[in-house]
Design an enzyme around this catalytic site. Structure first.
Site, PDB file in Angstrom:
ATOM      1  CB  THR B 313      -0.747  -0.064   1.186  1.00 62.71           C
ATOM      2  OG1 THR B 313      -1.687  -0.925   1.176  1.00 62.71           O
ATOM      3  CG2 THR B 313      -1.813   1.188   1.233  1.00 62.71           C
ATOM      4  CD1 TRP B 316      -1.291   1.264  -6.203  1.00 60.01           C
ATOM      5  CD2 TRP B 316      -1.865   3.125  -4.886  1.00 60.01           C
ATOM      6  NE1 TRP B 316      -2.302   2.030  -6.798  1.00 60.01           N
ATOM      7  CE2 TRP B 316      -2.927   2.971  -6.152  1.00 60.01           C
ATOM      8  CE3 TRP B 316      -2.104   4.289  -4.024  1.00 60.01           C
ATOM      9  CZ2 TRP B 316      -3.754   4.157  -6.401  1.00 60.01           C
ATOM     10  CZ3 TRP B 316      -2.799   5.113  -4.234  1.00 60.01           C
ATOM     11  CH2 TRP B 316      -3.803   5.258  -5.266  1.00 60.01           C
ATOM     12  CG  HIS B 317      -0.057   5.766  -1.252  1.00 60.32           C
ATOM     13  ND1 HIS B 317      -0.542   4.650  -0.625  1.00 60.32           N
ATOM     14  CD2 HIS B 317      -1.194   6.728  -1.192  1.00 60.32           C
ATOM     15  CE1 HIS B 317      -1.827   4.888  -0.405  1.00 60.32           C
ATOM     16  NE2 HIS B 317      -2.350   6.237  -0.598  1.00 60.32           N
ATOM     17  N   GLY B 318       3.714   5.758  -3.882  1.00 62.51           N
ATOM     18  CA  GLY B 318       4.802   6.388  -4.483  1.00 62.51           C
ATOM     19  C   GLY B 318       6.293   5.726  -4.312  1.00 62.51           C
ATOM     20  CG  PHE B 461      -0.555   8.825  -5.096  1.00 58.83           C
ATOM     21  CD1 PHE B 461       0.803   9.100  -4.748  1.00 58.83           C
ATOM     22  CD2 PHE B 461      -1.432   9.698  -4.234  1.00 58.83           C
ATOM     23  CE1 PHE B 461       1.124   9.979  -3.459  1.00 58.83           C
ATOM     24  CE2 PHE B 461      -0.976  10.445  -3.197  1.00 58.83           C
ATOM     25  CZ  PHE B 461       0.338  10.509  -2.698  1.00 58.83           C
TER      26      PHE B 461
END
Lengths: 457, 461
Positions: B313, B316-318, B461
């Site tokens: 997670t 996924w954001h960066g 994102f």
């Protein structure tokens, strides 16, 4: 149809009506309130589409052409202000973005109005201080840049030695006069910057503009909504020049006073602050009781003069400052009824406009060069017209930027050189302009007979 | 293009709605929506339309192939191929530089760092297409044969660039058959207006304050400044992202779609686990269904599963170790909460709420500062900075009291506190909904004029 259906249709009609009015309504091309050219619908080009520039252009068009845009912006100011407004809060700071320079007309041209729009300096981006509805820049000069400006003036003085006196009349920034004690440091930095110019002059005469303005600080010296000085502030500059030049300044009381109201200038356009809007400036100016006329020229050549005026009384609202010499132009020639044979050249940015108008009491001709637009060979004009005094009258921003210093230096390039010329009988001899190391020494300028000129002419 | 731009509000949207409803033929409506979606995406990034089209066509074909080869090894090969290509694409465009930097630390690579701009929305639409392929493989949904309908599922502009991540089974039945319903359309207009208001009125204004505290040199930042700055960023982030989701859900309703909720008053949460049941729900559901449960869920190696899910997670954001750290930070607290459940259950609700808010607000600092050096510097001010209240901060809070109070009020789950009130006031609200919606759009429009640069935070994102 149910209520939700009626509401949906009504909302839909509104959303369709707005673009319809946008397309069908009258199209403005310039926003005088924001002092910039409004975006035009972009021409479709494949390269622009691929780079995303076309989309950005359409976005900008919608932003600039919303029906009733000016009113909407005023409402926006109101809404934003409503979040933070409280009567007890008299002082606040706002961050402003750089002006949309890509939207500013850079064609030069002969439109005084657009030239005025170009005057806005990008240095005004950053944090602004707003006190009681008056905007102050927190920029306060840079003594490190002063030697570069002084060096440029020294070069002029050297080229013109024995012919023309050179004056440095740089105005301080509004930060020097913030009416709150804790910001006194800005005054000191303005002073340090101007003192550093004075200390590095070797030939030119220094006008103690800050000193003269400080003596008048009980008066309104800068506009609250605009980055320029007021007529009273410019009078301080004029008084400082007179002291340096050996003239007696004409008292304001002997001039014709005129007033316009509702002036909202560049800093209002930049901050869109409601407290500034609520404290619109009163535009006061003083007309010397001297007969004077003016013509303006394009960016080069003297073949096509256009009739102009020393004061354009018709400008109102956000354009009030253009009252002085009708706004910026590459070159303005003022002819006066003062038949003393004396001539001056002024190199200026827009701050010099309010200053130049006072000179009509002392010179038969005044040539006003705007270093940002003029491509004239200034030294040739100085030689041909036998100019006595060359005055650099500008706001401190102009003196603190290597770019603008370069522009001023460029004005002195390409001349054929100075020729010997006779001295006017009725004017003070032109001195070799000894450097001024102390502002108090300028109170009585040294007038040296021309026979003592180092050039021996 | 962004929803909160005048070109979208008064150009793109009315034209799209007019043309969409100009016909009753669903195939033409779908085609209209598809073309407008591609125009929407191409507005700022025309080149990356090719990637979006490739992703759509590729998984359209994969769905059909899996259906064709169902029960054979070929179906599995197609599914694996789809996952590899989709995540490979994501790795190349989103994580290329990050992967390079890390390998380069170990062995000096002989070629320069790949500098690729992140295609907008790639994290969202890639997850949508992967979830579709996996669902077809698991036989949970049927492969979509209608090409336009599938393309529209992937690229429908309301949710294309910042979610919610729409699961195929949630919209499958709506792709080819949608009822015309004034109530739904009007509720969509209302929801869109509310989202726009949240974004423009609250998020943008708070963002201006955030920049004042958290951007630039941190030298003069006091500890209260740092805490206020990061708390303001928490408000901005929520209103920015949930505003976008509201607009997406509202727009979808205008065209007859019903998307799932993406937020449910997250700042009312009483634990970290509760927070992530309320925040970016569609992402949490994706990781739950496609990572957590296949790994064993609660039944097998739950602790490991929690860490894997939260590391992913974060990633996924960066493409940064900061984001991984951010994910693991929550993983740790998930475990702490799991093992301290008996204590938590006895803790007063208000304390649990305060504990959650402190953890969430603190975590935003990891989210805000992608550079680790800057993050460390910020933490130094946060915990060891000078402790006096600066005059400027007091003035800011005072000046923006209305905005901040409004933001807090909008974070409170009134519908959970007064569950009966909604039904009771519904008929009244129906009558006043037009002026309310128009007022919100009008205020937002007014604020957008002259200040249209307001990209959404989650675009990155």
């Amino acid at each position: 149809m149910r209520i939700s259906g009626i509401y949906s249709v009504l909302a839909g009609l509104i959303f369709v009506a707005i673009p319809a009015v946008m397309i069908g309504g009258e199209q403005e091309s310039i926003s005088l309130e924001e002092k910039r050219k409004l975006a035009e619908w972009p021409d479709f080009r494949w390269d622009d589409w691929v780079s995303g520039a076309y989309g950005s252009g359409v976005d900008a068009y919608f932003d600039d052409h919303l029906p009733g845009r000016n009113a909407v912006i005023r409402w926006a100011d109101g809404v934003k202000w409503a979040w933070g407004l409280h009567p007890a809060v008299r002082e606040h700071k706002v961050l402003v973005k750089p002006a949309k320079r890509e939207q500013i007309d850079t064609s030069g041209g002969d439109s005084a109005r657009m030239n005025y729009l170009q005057d806005f300096d990008e240095s005004y981006s950053g944090e602004m201080l707003i006190i009681d509805g008056a905007v102050f820049t927190q920029n306060s000069g840079n003594p490190a840049m002063s030697p570069a400006f002084a060096k440029m003036l020294n070069e002029y003085a050297e080229k013109l030695a024995g012919h023309t006196r050179v004056f440095s009349c740089v105005a301080p920034l509004s930060s020097a006069f913030i009416p709150v004690q804790k910001y006194r440091r800005y005054y000191q930095r303005n002073k340090a910057t101007l003192d550093a110019i004075r200390d590095h002059l070797d030939g030119p005469l220094f006008c103690d503009v800050l000193g003269e303005m400080t003596a008048r600080q009980d008066q309104k010296l800068f506009f609250g909504s605009d980055h320029h000085w007021t007529a009273r502030g410019a009078y301080g500059g004029y008084a400082a020049f007179c002291k340096a030049a050996g003239f007696a300044p004409v008292p304001l009381e002997q001039m014709q006073r005129k007033v316009k109201t509702g002036f909202l200038g560049s800093l209002y356009a930049l901050t869109r602050d409601a407290s500034v809007r609520d404290h619109a400036d009163t535009f006061e100016y003083f007309k010397p009781r001297v007969e004077a006329s003016a013509v303006r020229f394009g960016e080069s050549g003297l073949d096509h003069p256009i009739k102009s005026s020393v004061f354009c009384d018709g400008f109102q609202g956000s354009s009030c400052y253009m009252t002085f010499i009708c706004g910026d132009a590459p070159l303005v020639k003022i002819s006066t009824g003062v038949k003393n044979g004396k001539k001056a050249a002024v190199v200026k940015n827009s701050m010099g406009n309010a200053f130049s108008v006072y000179l009509v009491s002392h010179y038969e001709e005044i040539w006003v060069f705007d270093f940002r637009y003029s491509k004239h060979v200034m030294l040739d004009i100085i030689a041909q017209e036998e100019i006595d005094d060359l005055i650099f009258a500008l706001g401190m921003y102009g003196a603190m930027s290597s770019g603008t210093i370069h522009m001023m230096r460029k004005l002195g390039e390409g001349g054929v050189g100075m020729r010997p010329r006779p001295v006017h009988n009725d004017t003070a001899p032109v001195p070799p302009a000894a450097p001024n190391r102390d502002s108090s020494a300028i109170l009585v300028p040294q007038i040296v007979p021309q026979s003592q000129d180092t050039n021996g002419q | 293009m962004v929803f909160s731009s005048l070109a979208f509000l008064y150009g793109f949207l009315p034209l799209c709605v007019l043309l969409y409803y100009a016909t009753r033929v669903m195939a033409i409506r779908n085609l209209t929506l598809l073309l407008f979606s591609y125009l929407f995406y191409a507005w700022g990034e025309p080149f990356w339309v090719l990637l979006l089209a490739f992703s759509s066509v590729f998984d359209y074909a994969n769905g059909l192939l899996i259906a064709k080869f169902r029960g054979t090894w070929k179906a599995k090969a197609v599914m694996v191929g789809s996952v590899l290509v989709n995540f490979g694409m994501l790795a190349a465009f989103k994580y290329g530089g990050f992967i390079y930097d890390n390998i380069n630390l170990l062995i000096s690579l002989p070629f320069p760092r790949p500098e690729v701009d992140l295609p907008i929305g790639i994290s969202f639409y890639t997850f949508q297409t992967v979830s579709y392929t996996l669902d077809v493989y698991r036989n949970e949904v049927k492969a979509q044969k209608n090409f336009v309908a599938f393309m529209m599922f992937v690229s429908m502009f309301p949710q294309l660039v910042a979610g919610p991540i729409v699961r195929y089974n949630a919209v499958e039945s709506q792709l080819l058959q949608r009822d015309f319903n004034w109530d739904r359309i009007w509720s969509g207009v209302n929801r869109f207006a509310f989202g726009l208001f949240k974004k423009v009125f609250v998020a943008n204004a708070t963002g201006a304050l955030v920049a004042k505290y958290l951007e630039g040199s941190l030298m003069n930042l006091t500890a209260p400044d740092a805490w206020i700055g990061i708390a303001l960023f928490s408000i901005q982030l929520y209103f920015d992202f949930s505003g976008y989701s509201d607009m997406a859900i509202g727009l979808a309703r205008m065209f007859g779609f019903e998307l799932e909720e993406n937020f449910r008053h997250p700042y009312a949460a009483i634990s970290v686990a509760d927070f992530y049941r309320r925040w970016h729900i569609s992402l949490g559901r994706f990781f739950r269904d496609y990572v957590y449960i296949p790994l064993g869920g609660n039944r097998r190696m739950q602790d490991r599963n929690i860490f894997v899910v939260w590391a992913l997670t974060g990633l996924w954001h960066g493409a940064s170790w900061n984001f991984v750290m951010w994910g693991l930070y929550f993983g740790v607290f998930m475990l702490i909460e799991k093992y301290s459940m008996p204590v938590l259950n006895k803790t007063p609700r208000v304390l649990k709420h305060i504990y959650t808010l402190i953890l969430i607000v603190f975590s935003r600092s990891i989210f805000y500062y992608v550079d680790f050096g800057q993050l460390k510097e910020f933490w130094r001010h946060l915990f060891y900075g000078r402790s006096y209240l600066s005059e400027a901060m007091v003035m800011d809070l005072y000046n923006h009291a209305f905005l901040l109070v409004l933001a807090v009020l909008l974070c409170i789950p009134w519908d959970e506190i007064f569950p009966q009130a909604g039904e009771k006031w519904k008929p009244v609200y129906k009558w006043i909904s037009l002026p309310v919606a128009l007022a919100m759009v009008a205020v937002s429009t007014v604020l957008l004029v002259g200040d249209t640069y307001n990209p959404f935070i989650y675009f990155r994102f």
